[in-house]
Design an enzyme around this catalytic site. Structure first.
Site: not given
Ligand code: AMP
Length: 289
Positions: A31-36, A38-39, A148
């Site tokens: 669904l996406g990638k964060g700093k630490f 992936r989701v 935040d």
């Molecule tokens: P984060 O690590 O929280 O910054 O998440 C990275 C990406 O994953 C973001 O761009 C969100 O769009 C996606 N994401 C995070 N949490 C969720 C969630 N609970 N449902 C859908 N997408 C998510």
């Protein structure tokens, strides 16, 4: 389904100290990638409940010394149960990774919507501000200050209902970095000045977000951090001469962006504000045309 997931969680809590493990889930698309980490989209095998599984690498956490903060924030988010706060159903770990079982927000980040349309119609903006106000009132009641909130931390579910995400270890941590190398835009004057602060920092942020939803950029935006800082502490607020924003909307913003924190419009009064009454959808959902 939500209840089913919680029941399975409770069952596990009672029967086994280990709770969840990766084998409990079928893993789907990223669904996406964060700093630490992936989701991923995931499905709990027993209940078939769809969740978002956030994978965090322990090495990364240790590098930034955030293990304790993560634990504290997970415990906070785990106790919050409100329709506008993204649920954290549970967590588990293996040797290298920590997994957070999160409510799935089907429509993703509000930020992307704002980028796509430039700004939001008043009805949509008011619906989100009302949802945020309700979520924050609930959090404040539980003695939680988010501190935040920004569009990147706001997700939308399949009905278009706003969810505050990242309560907010990852966000607190990444935001610190963002603050150092980027935006202070959402911070209240008392926070940028490093003074003692209380719940009213969230009311200020609601004013900033309301402005940004309606105009497409935050009110104290500047070339660099120092100038943003100066604009925030002076409350250097001016409205662009855009005809699409109503007087009532501006009135709400002005009553939230007040330097003296105790004079900011309190959360219950936001919900009674004429702009909210007139524009916010009482169900808290918004479907784009
Ligand atoms: P984060 O690590 O929280 O910054 O998440 C990275 C990406 O994953 C973001 O761009 C969100 O769009 C996606 N994401 C995070 N949490 C969720 C969630 N609970 N449902 C859908 N997408 C998510």
């Amino acid at each position: 389904m939500d209840t089913q997931m919680q029941e399975t969680h409770r069952e596990k809590e009672e029967n086994s100290p280990k709770l969840w493990c990766l084998e409990d889930f079928e893993i789907g698309k990223p669904l996406g990638k964060g700093k630490f980490g992936r989701v991923y989209l995931a499905r709990e095998k027993k209940s078939k409940y769809i969740v978002a599984l956030k994978v965090i690498f322990k090495e990364q956490l240790e590098k930034y010394r955030l293990q304790h903060q993560l634990r504290r924030e997970m415990e906070i988010q785990n106790t919050l149960d409100h329709s506008n706060v993204l649920r954290l159903f549970g967590w588990f770990h293996d040797a290298d990774r920590i997994f957070l079982i999160l409510e799935y927000a089907h429509r993703g980040e509000l930020y992307k919507l704002l980028k796509k349309y430039g700004h939001l119609p008043e009805k949509q903006a008011a619906t989100y501000i009302a949802s945020l106000t309700e979520a924050l009132a609930y959090c404040h009641q539980k003695h939680v200050i988010h501190r935040d909130i920004k569009p990147e931390n706001l997700l939308l579910d399949f009905e278009g209902r706003l969810k505050i995400a990242d309560f907010g270890w990852s966000v607190q941590s990444t935001s610190k970095r963002r603050t150092m190398c980027g935006t202070l835009d959402y911070l209240a004057p008392e926070m940028v000045e490093n003074k003692a602060h209380d719940y009213a920092v969230d009311n200020w942020t609601l004013g900033v977000l309301c402005f940004e939803f309606l105009y497409g950029f935050p009110p104290f935006e500047a070339e660099n951090q120092t100038d943003t800082f100066k604009r925030i502490i002076k409350v250097d607020l001016s409205f662009p001469p855009t005809p699409h924003v109503s007087v009532e909307a501006k009135n709400l913003i002005v009553r939230l962006l007040v330097k003296e924190s105790s004079k900011r419009l309190p959360l219950p009064k936001i919900l009674e504000h004429p702009w909210i009454i007139k524009n916010a959808d009482p169900k808290g959902t918004f479907n784009e045309q």
